[in-house]
Design an enzyme around this catalytic site. Sequence first.
Site, short mmCIF file in Angstrom:
data_model
loop_
_atom_site.label_atom_id
_atom_site.label_comp_id
_atom_site.label_asym_id
_atom_site.label_seq_id
_atom_site.Cartn_x
_atom_site.Cartn_y
_atom_site.Cartn_z
CG HIS A 1 44.71 44.16 25.27
ND1 HIS A 1 44.02 43.04 24.83
CD2 HIS A 1 43.98 45.22 24.83
CE1 HIS A 1 42.93 43.42 24.17
NE2 HIS A 1 42.90 44.74 24.15
CG ASP B 1 39.73 44.43 21.40
OD1 ASP B 1 40.78 44.80 21.97
OD2 ASP B 1 38.65 44.33 21.98
CD GLU C 1 42.02 45.59 27.55
OE1 GLU C 1 41.55 46.74 27.47
OE2 GLU C 1 41.46 44.60 27.02
CD GLU C 2 39.35 42.35 25.57
OE1 GLU C 2 38.45 42.96 26.17
OE2 GLU C 2 39.71 42.64 24.41
CG ASP D 1 42.97 48.25 23.30
OD1 ASP D 1 42.66 47.43 22.42
OD2 ASP D 1 42.51 48.21 24.45
CG HIS E 1 34.71 42.51 22.96
ND1 HIS E 1 34.41 42.92 24.23
CD2 HIS E 1 36.00 42.87 22.77
CE1 HIS E 1 35.46 43.50 24.79
NE2 HIS E 1 36.45 43.48 23.91
#
Length: 439
Positions: free
Chosen positions: A125, A137, A171-172, A200, A287
Amino acid sequence: MNISVPRRVTAVAALAALALAGLTGTSATARPAEAAGAAAAPDISLAAVKQHLTDLQSIATSNGGNRAHGRAGYKASIDFVKAKLDAAGYTTSLQTFTTSGATGYNLIADWPGGDPNQVLMSGSHLDSVTSGPGINDNGSGSAAILETALAVSRAGYQPSKHLRFAWWGAEELGLVGSKYYVNNLATTERSKIKGYLNFDMIGSPNPGYFVYDDDPTIEKTFKDYYAGLGIQTEIETEGDGRSDHAPFKNVGVPVGGLFSGADYTKTSAQAQKWGGTAGQAFDRCYHSSCDTTANINDTALDRNSDAIAHAVWTLSAGSTTPPTGKVFENTADVSIPDNGAAVTSTVNVTGVTGNAPSNLAVGVDIVHTYKGDLIVDLVAPDGSVYNLHNRTGGSADNIVQTYTVNASSEVANGAWKLRVQDKASADTGYINAFKLTFP
């Protein structure tokens, strides 16, 4: 990248390689390598992967600090990847979908050739969360499969299976892009996908080495590779079903992949096995706004990128077609001193008008018992240096690879040199051949 791995292959590695040979029906050597008769996967340049990450960081910085779905940074990221693949000869397509009131994009890239009824697919992603640029990420997985795809092009690789690469959107927000792709595939098209590899987060700053335990053949391919490097792996459980392999798995497509850890805590046993810091998250910037280019472990990124290429080459099984054009070659052997001074092999280019091309093919054939000791550079007639290999590949031997160099700023005619230096003791070798191919 200087990777610390055993100089001599262990019995475990030998057994792992022989097990892979039994799986594929071919023989294998006792090191992480492709089966005999198949083209060897190239070493994936850590510098090239990191450059892609730097470019994604710049895109985020220029677009509000993130590359999230529905934001300008995501579309710029897709356009950046697509442009590189288009230039490399891929057939690319943008698939659009709508979620959370915004248009999303999947990028699909197909390499010409291979059996269209036997598709090996790799995906990552490309979107970040809104709170940061998302370099680990999942810029890390996206950059690694991009460089693997470009390596396919540079090598002129002709796999038996058809190769397809994908970069997923949203994706998130719940695997939206990959679900959309899978749900809109006709049943007959789904059945053609014989394997999906997902990547990922593969450069976590306090990394682990996790392998998905889904399809046995894919799992074994990755495990055997790491066994050949003397690295223990663990089964990936933290993100099981939380990334883009899940939609494929749910419709019966064989899946597998790699993961270096997110916000879970590394145990003392894991720190003893892999290094790093026990009691700390694999990725403390998960994140968060600090998920920048500073949030990458080079060793993990390098190892995982090479593992991706190994899996793509091993699971697709094919051959390499050397580039064609005007060739200048030096086949005289040049000994490489053990832990000594740099040596060179020279080719004299004549009769080429103007500057060198942006896709100068540099053929390197080095016989050496430990390529992780070597630094290999292309030196242009004016002294400009283009690094080709910088002590990667660990305990694997020999460098037999064609690199593509953008030498368009260099005058073509003149003395070009392949410069090689052995930076550690105990292993020896020589330059077997060096050639330049002008298209």
